[in-house]
Design an enzyme around this catalytic site. Structure first.
Site, PDB file in Angstrom:
ATOM      1  N   ARG A 170       0.863  -1.190   0.000  1.00  0.00           N
ATOM      2  CA  ARG A 170       0.000   0.000   0.000  1.00  0.00           C
ATOM      3  C   ARG A 170       0.894   1.233   0.000  1.00  0.00           C
ATOM      4  O   ARG A 170       2.110   1.121   0.115  1.00  0.00           O
ATOM      5  CB  ARG A 170      -1.026   0.000   1.148  1.00  0.00           C
ATOM      6  CG  ARG A 170      -0.650  -0.620   2.459  1.00  0.00           C
ATOM      7  CD  ARG A 170       0.481   0.031   3.196  1.00  0.00           C
ATOM      8  NE  ARG A 170       0.268   1.460   3.357  1.00  0.00           N
ATOM      9  CZ  ARG A 170       1.206   2.349   3.576  1.00  0.00           C
ATOM     10  NH1 ARG A 170       2.487   1.972   3.658  1.00  0.00           N
ATOM     11  NH2 ARG A 170       0.945   3.624   3.730  1.00  0.00           N
TER      12      ARG A 170
ATOM     13  N   GLN B  24      -1.540   2.588  10.003  1.00  0.00           N
ATOM     14  CA  GLN B  24      -0.266   2.674   9.254  1.00  0.00           C
ATOM     15  C   GLN B  24       0.785   3.451  10.029  1.00  0.00           C
ATOM     16  O   GLN B  24       1.979   3.202   9.883  1.00  0.00           O
ATOM     17  CB  GLN B  24      -0.494   3.358   7.895  1.00  0.00           C
ATOM     18  CG  GLN B  24      -1.245   2.525   6.873  1.00  0.00           C
ATOM     19  CD  GLN B  24      -2.729   2.836   6.877  1.00  0.00           C
ATOM     20  OE1 GLN B  24      -3.279   3.222   7.913  1.00  0.00           O
ATOM     21  NE2 GLN B  24      -3.400   2.658   5.763  1.00  0.00           N
TER      22      GLN B  24
ATOM     23  N   ASP C 245      -1.964  10.945  -2.117  1.00  0.00           N
ATOM     24  CA  ASP C 245      -2.422   9.878  -3.019  1.00  0.00           C
ATOM     25  C   ASP C 245      -2.792  10.411  -4.384  1.00  0.00           C
ATOM     26  O   ASP C 245      -2.698   9.701  -5.387  1.00  0.00           O
ATOM     27  CB  ASP C 245      -3.598   9.128  -2.397  1.00  0.00           C
ATOM     28  CG  ASP C 245      -3.068   8.141  -1.383  1.00  0.00           C
ATOM     29  OD1 ASP C 245      -2.782   8.559  -0.243  1.00  0.00           O
ATOM     30  OD2 ASP C 245      -2.872   6.967  -1.752  1.00  0.00           O
TER      31      ASP C 245
ATOM     32  N   ASN D 138      -5.286  12.488   0.625  1.00  0.00           N
ATOM     33  CA  ASN D 138      -4.353  11.655   1.388  1.00  0.00           C
ATOM     34  C   ASN D 138      -5.176  10.906   2.434  1.00  0.00           C
ATOM     35  O   ASN D 138      -6.409  11.060   2.516  1.00  0.00           O
ATOM     36  CB  ASN D 138      -3.257  12.515   2.036  1.00  0.00           C
ATOM     37  CG  ASN D 138      -2.111  11.671   2.594  1.00  0.00           C
ATOM     38  OD1 ASN D 138      -1.591  10.800   1.904  1.00  0.00           O
ATOM     39  ND2 ASN D 138      -1.728  11.890   3.832  1.00  0.00           N
TER      40      ASN D 138
END
Ligand code: MRU
Length: 323
Positions: A46, A175, A216, A226
């Site tokens: 990812r 994350q 992103d 994002n």
């Protein structure tokens, strides 16, 4: 050698399975385009740039299996909708499908080179002695090597700056807690993990000198998507006069998008929010909404740190178009 999220070896894509970090370093060996697509969908790999590089190799594997370039593209494009790098990689591979293996390696090197340069250029914007807050994981794991948001931090520390990093845990996939903290701990970079809701608290207390995140997808006007929660951090940083940096390669810029309003936002399964450590944390019949990303308006961005230079939101369009 720092962390590497993936590499290509003997006709296989080798991926560090990020779902199992920080407890286990397990590597997956993928042989087919569909296996790579599944690994992207399931978040074994990812982070926008790493998704792009994985997809480039997935495309090359598909071509070796005898799929058409259209089939390779369609299988991989249907995995995750928000990360622009996925589509940048697929467009590059489609244009170069007659030499797919070489093109995938070339795309990979381009991304790693861009992140290294982001680190060099961005380090100057990090405080000499201070605290930087980051959200999600925009480190080597998210980009293959170096990182985007973590690259300037790494480079600044290596060149003698005294940085402390506040790491948002980043619900629901964690994350920050699982990946960013793992990367920083491995390298001995001073950091503290905080719950997402504590970021505003530390900003108001004056403990944060800069915020740096990845992206992103970036629109031509400087709006960007994002990880969910980024927007709030940007607003609170603005309110407290704290510089807010977005580090991303130009493969994240969507040259077809004027503003952030039409960035596709991935909605992920509600179970990712409702189930924690194997147990449901809310009543069975409570419905859940789980957007994976949000859009931050350009006005909150101090600068974009790209491999082609550090620019204001107004200048981002010129960077992509080489002006
Ligand atoms: O859902 P993820 O983990 O793929 O989301 C990742 C992020 O939002 C990162 O911050 C972003 O991709 C930038 S990574 C260099």
């Amino acid at each position: 050698m720092g962390v590497r999220a993936l590499w290509y070896e003997n006709g296989q894509l080798v991926l560090l399975d990020q779902r199992r970090l920080p407890h286990t370093e397990t590597y997956m060996r993928l042989d087919t385009c569909r296996e790579v697509a599944q690994a992207i969908k399931d978040m074994a790999v990812r982070g926008a740039p790493a998704i792009g590089v994985a997809a480039a190799y997935g495309f090359a594997l598909g071509m070796a299996e005898g799929l058409t370039p259209e089939e390779c593209r369609d299988v991989l494009a249907s995995t995750r909708p928000t990360a622009r790098d996925l589509f940048s990689a697929l467009e590059f591979m489609y244009r170069n499908s007659s030499r797919a293996d070489e093109a995938a390696r070339q795309y990979h090197e381009m991304v790693v080179g861009a992140c290294r340069r982001i680190g060099e250029l961005g380090a100057e914007y990090m405080p000499d002695d201070g605290c930087v807050l980051t959200h999600c994981n925009a480190g080597a794991l998210a980009t293959v090597e170096y990182g985007t948001a973590l690259a300037p931090i790494r480079h600044a520390v290596a060149s003698g700056k005294r940085l402390r990093v506040l790491v948002d845990e980043t619900r629901p996939w964690l994350q920050g807690a699982r990946l960013t903290a793992w990367e920083l701990a491995r390298e001995g970079i001073e950091h503290h993990l905080i719950v997402d809701n504590a970021a505003g608290h530390y900003m108001r207390l004056g403990e944060v000198d800069a915020v740096i995140v990845g992206a992103d997808r970036i629109a031509l006007n400087g709006d960007f998507a994002n990880k969910i929660g980024t927007y709030e951090k940007a607003v609170v940083a603005h309110e407290n006069g704290i510089p807010f940096y977005v580090a991303a390669p130009t493969t994240t810029v969507d040259a077809g998008l004027e503003t952030g309003d039409s960035i596709p936002i991935e909605e992920r399964p509600g179970s990712e929010v409702a189930v924690l450590w194997g147990r449901r944390i809310c009543p069975e019949d409570t419905p859940v909404r789980n957007p994976s990303f949000d859009v931050t308006p350009a006005k909150y961005v101090t600068a974009f740190i790209t491999e082609k230079g550090v620019v204001t939101p107004r200048e981002i369009e010129g960077v992509v178009h080489g002006r």
